[in-house]
Design an enzyme around this catalytic site. Structure first.
Site, PDB file in Angstrom:
ATOM      1  N   HIS A  49       3.063  10.685-116.374  1.00 31.38           N
ATOM      2  CA  HIS A  49       1.608  10.452-116.398  1.00 31.38           C
ATOM      3  C   HIS A  49       1.158  10.346-117.850  1.00 31.38           C
ATOM      4  O   HIS A  49       1.093  11.346-118.561  1.00 31.38           O
ATOM      5  CB  HIS A  49       0.867  11.604-115.714  1.00 31.38           C
ATOM      6  CG  HIS A  49      -0.608  11.367-115.590  1.00 31.38           C
ATOM      7  ND1 HIS A  49      -1.359  11.888-114.561  1.00 31.38           N
ATOM      8  CD2 HIS A  49      -1.475  10.663-116.340  1.00 31.38           C
ATOM      9  CE1 HIS A  49      -2.623  11.518-114.705  1.00 31.38           C
ATOM     10  NE2 HIS A  49      -2.713  10.767-115.801  1.00 31.38           N
ATOM     11  N   LEU A  56      -2.006   5.325-122.747  1.00 29.83           N
ATOM     12  CA  LEU A  56      -1.686   4.734-124.050  1.00 29.83           C
ATOM     13  C   LEU A  56      -2.852   3.957-124.646  1.00 29.83           C
ATOM     14  O   LEU A  56      -2.778   3.505-125.779  1.00 29.83           O
ATOM     15  CB  LEU A  56      -0.462   3.817-123.929  1.00 29.83           C
ATOM     16  CG  LEU A  56       0.859   4.539-123.658  1.00 29.83           C
ATOM     17  CD1 LEU A  56       1.974   3.537-123.381  1.00 29.83           C
ATOM     18  CD2 LEU A  56       1.240   5.449-124.822  1.00 29.83           C
ATOM     19  N   LYS A 114      -2.399   3.661-108.571  1.00 29.41           N
ATOM     20  CA  LYS A 114      -3.181   4.840-108.943  1.00 29.41           C
ATOM     21  C   LYS A 114      -4.521   4.866-108.226  1.00 29.41           C
ATOM     22  O   LYS A 114      -5.278   3.896-108.273  1.00 29.41           O
ATOM     23  CB  LYS A 114      -3.404   4.816-110.461  1.00 29.41           C
ATOM     24  CG  LYS A 114      -4.282   5.944-110.996  1.00 29.41           C
ATOM     25  CD  LYS A 114      -3.553   7.277-111.002  1.00 29.41           C
ATOM     26  CE  LYS A 114      -4.502   8.420-111.354  1.00 29.41           C
ATOM     27  NZ  LYS A 114      -4.193   9.072-112.596  1.00 29.41           N
ATOM     28  N   HIS A 155      -5.487  11.029-108.535  1.00 22.82           N
ATOM     29  CA  HIS A 155      -6.344  11.965-109.276  1.00 22.82           C
ATOM     30  C   HIS A 155      -7.120  12.729-108.203  1.00 22.82           C
ATOM     31  O   HIS A 155      -8.060  12.204-107.616  1.00 22.82           O
ATOM     32  CB  HIS A 155      -7.295  11.214-110.212  1.00 22.82           C
ATOM     33  CG  HIS A 155      -8.195  12.125-110.996  1.00 22.82           C
ATOM     34  ND1 HIS A 155      -8.119  12.241-112.364  1.00 22.82           N
ATOM     35  CD2 HIS A 155      -9.175  12.981-110.606  1.00 22.82           C
ATOM     36  CE1 HIS A 155      -9.018  13.127-112.776  1.00 22.82           C
ATOM     37  NE2 HIS A 155      -9.667  13.584-111.726  1.00 22.82           N
ATOM     38  N   HIS A 205      -1.477  15.918-112.193  1.00 23.93           N
ATOM     39  CA  HIS A 205      -2.084  16.964-113.029  1.00 23.93           C
ATOM     40  C   HIS A 205      -2.756  18.060-112.194  1.00 23.93           C
ATOM     41  O   HIS A 205      -3.942  18.314-112.320  1.00 23.93           O
ATOM     42  CB  HIS A 205      -3.045  16.388-114.066  1.00 23.93           C
ATOM     43  CG  HIS A 205      -4.038  15.369-113.578  1.00 23.93           C
ATOM     44  ND1 HIS A 205      -4.766  15.498-112.421  1.00 23.93           N
ATOM     45  CD2 HIS A 205      -4.435  14.188-114.115  1.00 23.93           C
ATOM     46  CE1 HIS A 205      -5.561  14.453-112.276  1.00 23.93           C
ATOM     47  NE2 HIS A 205      -5.377  13.642-113.290  1.00 23.93           N
ATOM     48  N   LEU A 221      -9.882  16.463-117.870  1.00 22.82           N
ATOM     49  CA  LEU A 221     -10.139  16.442-116.427  1.00 22.82           C
ATOM     50  C   LEU A 221      -8.827  16.214-115.689  1.00 22.82           C
ATOM     51  O   LEU A 221      -8.058  15.349-116.098  1.00 22.82           O
ATOM     52  CB  LEU A 221     -11.138  15.339-116.071  1.00 22.82           C
ATOM     53  CG  LEU A 221     -12.583  15.591-116.560  1.00 22.82           C
ATOM     54  CD1 LEU A 221     -13.441  14.360-116.328  1.00 22.82           C
ATOM     55  CD2 LEU A 221     -13.190  16.806-115.864  1.00 22.82           C
ATOM     56  N   ASP A 237      -0.227  13.679-119.112  1.00 22.31           N
ATOM     57  CA  ASP A 237      -1.609  13.183-119.085  1.00 22.31           C
ATOM     58  C   ASP A 237      -2.153  13.081-120.509  1.00 22.31           C
ATOM     59  O   ASP A 237      -3.347  13.278-120.741  1.00 22.31           O
ATOM     60  CB  ASP A 237      -2.504  14.066-118.208  1.00 22.31           C
ATOM     61  CG  ASP A 237      -3.861  13.415-117.902  1.00 22.31           C
ATOM     62  OD1 ASP A 237      -3.978  12.177-118.068  1.00 22.31           O
ATOM     63  OD2 ASP A 237      -4.799  14.134-117.519  1.00 22.31           O
TER      64      ASP A 237
END
EC number: 3.5.2.3
Length: 348
Positions: A17, A20, A103, A140, A178, A223, A251
């Site tokens: 995860h 960039l 995603k 997420h 995450h 987050l 992340d």
């Protein structure tokens, strides 16, 4: 009693995860990842987001162009799910080896997620296609309703979105990204082989007290937000147990200093330079270094059905100070643990 190991040799890790960004920021941050990791799952939340095969191919090339000579790094691209995405485009990208995964951002859950999904029903044809072709869904996991407290959004997501989705599409491979709560740690632990999770270094090292007591620390603001210490402890215990469906996902999310240190600061920790040593420190503190390599280098490829990397890296246990900042063209970037002394670092 044996002295602690001074060198850790592990199979080259992957980052499952990673953000960039693009442009000058991308050129600045890519080498911090490509130097250490063999592969990384690259998030698609650019502006505009990566929603087509063509956009993903072009973005992948921009990333590869930023990889220094001598680094052997493969970016694994993802597709940003939207209400209007064509399932055929997604399948084509997966079959052509352009998209590794897709995603799911609930609309407005995090940075550049305004194009995200308004409801699971809106993308059901896409999810059904993903289930059919064996394409992983990266989630997420937070609800975004205004009436739900920010510290409760992950737990609510499990109950109201994740569990109904997995009941409906039982063969869909899902990565709960995450994770930050005991609720999520328990949920993934008790799930089947089609459910996995990533955990960031900041959620293993810190809880909300570290971010808020004695002054606000904007460079710990990300987050999903840091939670209570009981949640931090549950995450630490999950990784220390050797559970094999949890793996490294930093992340890492760079923002220029002026966008973090402001009256309305951006969410995200730029941890690429320090993440691997941070994870090693946590595993050492938990007396679980025997599980460190699997977390970093084996569990992820195993879940994705990819080979493990065939090269190795070494971490060395000696105190080093983290740089205070990293230069950008017209600002600076503050890395995770800036100015602090760290115990483990990658051997150069």
């Amino acid at each position: 009693m044996t002295a602690p190991s001074q060198v850790l040799k592990i199979r080259r890790p992957d980052d499952w995860h990673l953000h960039l960004r693009d442009g000058d920021m991308l050129k600045t941050v890519v080498p911090y990842t490509s130097e250490i990791y063999g592969r990384a799952i690259v998030m698609p939340n650019l502006a505009p987001p990566v929603t087509t095969v063509e956009a993903a191919v072009a973005y992948r090339q921009r990333i590869l162009d930023a990889v220094p000579a001598g680094h052997n790094f493969t970016p694994l691209m993802t597709c940003y799910l939207t209400d209007s995405l064509d399932p055929n485009e997604l399948e084509r990208g997966f079959n052509e080896g352009v998209f590794t995964a897709a995603k799911l951002y609930p609309a407005n859950a995090t940075t550049n997620s305004s194009h995200g999904v308004t409801s699971i029903d809106a993308i059901m044809p896409v999810l059904e296609r993903m289930e059919k072709i064996g394409m992983p869904l990266l989630v997420h996991g937070e609800v975004t309703h205004a009436d739900i407290d920010i510290f409760d959004r992950e737990a609510h997501f499990i109950e109201s979105v994740m569990e109904p989705l997995r009941q409906r599409l039982t063969a869909l491979k899902v990565v709960f990204e995450h994770i930050t709560t005991k609720d999520a740690a328990d949920y993934v632990h008790d799930g089947n082989e089609r459910l996995a999770a990533t955990i960031t270094p900041q959620h293993l090292m810190f809880n909300r007290n570290h971010m808020l007591v004695g002054g606000v620390r904007p460079h710990l603001y990300c987050l999903p937000i840091l939670k209570r210490n009981i949640h931090q402890q549950a995450l630490r215990e999950l990784v220390a147990s050797g559970f094999n469906r949890v793996f490294l996902g930093t992340d890492s999310a760079p923002h220029a200093r002026h966008r973090k240190e402001s009256s309305c600061g951006c969410a995200g920790c730029f941890n690429a330079p320090t993440a691997l040593g941070s994870y090693a420190t946590v595993f050492e503190e938990m007396n679980a270094l025997q599980h460190f390599e699997a977390f970093c280098s084996v569990n992820g490829p195993q879940f994705y059905g990819l080979p493990v990397n065939d090269t190795f890296i070494e971490l060395v246990r000696e105190e080093q100070q983290v740089a205070e900042s990293i230069a950008l063209t017209d600002d600076t970037l503050v890395p995770f643990l800036a100015g602090e002394t760290v115990r483990w670092s990658v051997k150069q």
